[in-house]
Motif scaffolding. Structure first.
Motif: not given
Length: 509
Positions: A441-468
């Motif tokens: 919500x901070x990113x999309x709703x409050x306009x915080x360009x630096x907010x990131x939900x690092x526990x998100x399963x999708x982000x973690x899957x993408x990170x894994x696929x990219x070698x992060x």
């Protein structure tokens, strides 16, 4: 003759000083990246311009820089007829700033001063009118009334030049209290009457649909419209919004009534078609559409920073100018986010579509040729819904009701009036709202360009696929490299899990 620069300017802007030299270099090179960040006022002509104005570069001794068009107007300058500084995209600084000044600017652009006066604006921000005026003058060179007046002039100019509304309707829609005030302001800001401004526009008005207001919303390039519209289409709630071809349509819940918007790519701008129950909601509707599409972002700054990471560089090169999708209604986005906890996107769309169909009010049934939509149910409605209307686990239902009650009673402000830190704290205090929901919500709703939900399963899957690093702690450490644009990095990572959007053929646009 325009007055000299106000003594309260927060940064030096005179020859020989570092800030002046940086800005003057941008003017000499006609650098479009600085359009919207400041304006250039020329003492010898009494005109202010964009940094990229194609006119001959003025001598340094004749130049003054102002943070806003309002400040230049207050000092007696009028807008350049050649570069049209009032039509430039907004300053990207307001995307990154969450202080009182940044929030005040966003609320002024939503028409809060026109609706509630300076006292109402100050109350939303938690300041006295006098203290707020001092803050804005110290930072921007103009107080809230001057900023609101400049915004009304800018809105009126857009309507005069790109639409076919009668001038009396333009004055009403732009927020002016009288035709005399409208005429006087346009003449003072642009050096022309409204009729002369329309005659000199040099382009035919956009073809208007029945009952619609047409505008072209400026943006900075590059602009990844196919990626943005694909994001919105995948999450579109049936009955509330839809994508047809390459156009996005949705219902709007506005301060004075309901409305609808239709947004599409239009070369160097976004074509915005609006149907409004009350024309006075125009400023709010335009501001929300700009926020939804992230039109005031600086894509070059974002892409340059993210491109420093070799893994993200590949994603940025594939989709330059990717935007951070915002929202037209912070409360609506919060409800959608809670409903979407631990369910698929398709599942959340189904639940939300039923909610809109059963409890959303129809919008615009009387507009010929335009599909009827329904508005999102108000917080009071959602808070009072029985259990059978919310087919979700009990804890999520409790979270949804608690959220709706907090918005309804004013405890929670999700539309820009409160500090981001305080909003985060109040969200976390609600039952069923955790860090993932808050950061999303901070990113999309409050306009915080630096907010990131690092526990998100999708982000973690993408990170894994990219070698992060795919664990939350490791990903957070790597993401520190992407500051202050981590929310944009998250968009690139999520998009890497999905097929790339295919541009719509020309004949289908």
């Amino acid at each position: 003759m325009p007055t000299s620069a106000p003594t309260h300017e927060p940064v030096p802007t005179r020859p020989g000083e570092r800030a002046f030299d940086r800005r003057y270099a941008a003017v000499r090179s006609r650098d479009r990246r600085f359009d919207g960040r400041f304006v250039t006022a020329v003492r010898s002509t009494g005109i202010y311009c964009r940094p990229s104005c194609p006119a001959r570069t003025p001598l340094p001794r004749n130049v003054m820089f102002y943070a806003t068009a309002a400040a230049a107007q207050e000092a007696g300058y009028r807008a350049c007829r050649r570069c049209r500084p009032e039509a430039a995209p907004g300053s990207p600084d307001w995307d990154a700033r969450a202080d009182a000044v940044g929030r005040a600017v966003r609320l002024i652009e939503e028409g809060v001063v026109d609706r509630d006066g300076v006292a109402g604006l100050a109350g939303r921000l938690g300041y006295s009118p006098r203290h707020l005026h001092r803050l804005l003058v110290d930072e921007l060179g103009a107080g809230p009334l001057a900023l609101a007046r400049a915004h009304r002039a800018r809105t009126a100019a857009l309507l005069i030049e790109s639409g076919d509304l009668r001038l009396t309707d333009v004055a009403f829609a732009a927020g002016f209290g009288s035709l005399r005030q409208f005429n006087d302001t346009i003449r003072r800001v642009f050096g022309r009457t409204p009729t002369e401004l329309r005659g000199e526009a040099g382009r035919r008005p956009l073809p208007a649909a029945a009952g619609a207001v047409e505008l072209r919303l400026r943006r900075r390039e590059p602009f990844a419209w196919p990626a943005l519209v694909a994001f919105l289409e995948r999450r579109a709630v049936p009955g509330l919004e839809e994508v047809v071809g390459a156009s996005y349509r949705r219902a709007l819940r506005l301060p004075r009534g309901a409305g609808r918007c239709e947004l599409s790519d239009d070369g160097d701008a976004v074509r915005c078609r609006l149907w409004l129950e009350d024309l006075r909601d125009l400023a709010a509707a335009v501001a929300r559409c700009r926020r939804l599409l992230d039109l005031d972002a600086d894509p070059l700054a974002v892409d340059d920073r993210l491109g420093e990471d070799p893994v993200l560089a590949r994603l940025v090169d594939a989709t330059p100018g990717r935007r951070l999708p915002g929202t037209v209604d912070g409360y609506e986005l919060a409800v959608r986010t809670v409903v979407g906890q631990q369910v698929s996107v398709a599942g959340a769309r189904t639940i939300l579509g039923r909610l809109v169909a059963a409890h959303g009010a129809p919008v615009g049934d009387d507009a010929p040729g335009v599909p009827a939509l329904r508005g999102f149910p108000a917080p009071e409605v959602v808070a009072a819904l029985p259990d059978e209307a919310l087919p979700m686990p009990r804890r999520r239902v409790a979270a949804l009701r608690g959220l709706a009650r907090a918005v309804a009673d004013g405890t929670l402000d999700l539309d820009g009036g409160d500090e981001r830190g305080r909003v985060r704290e109040r969200l976390l205090a609600l039952p069923g709202i955790g860090p993932w929901t808050v950061e999303y919500l901070a990113a999309r709703g409050l306009g915080d360009p630096d907010a990131i939900p690092v526990t998100d399963l999708g982000l973690r899957a993408a990170a894994r696929d990219l070698g992060l690093p795919e664990d939350g702690a490791g990903l957070a450490i790597r993401a520190a490299r992407w500051a202050p644009w981590r929310a944009y990095a998250a968009q690139h990572l999520w998009a890497s899990l999905e097929p790339r959007p295919v541009p719509t053929p020309e004949h289908q646009r």
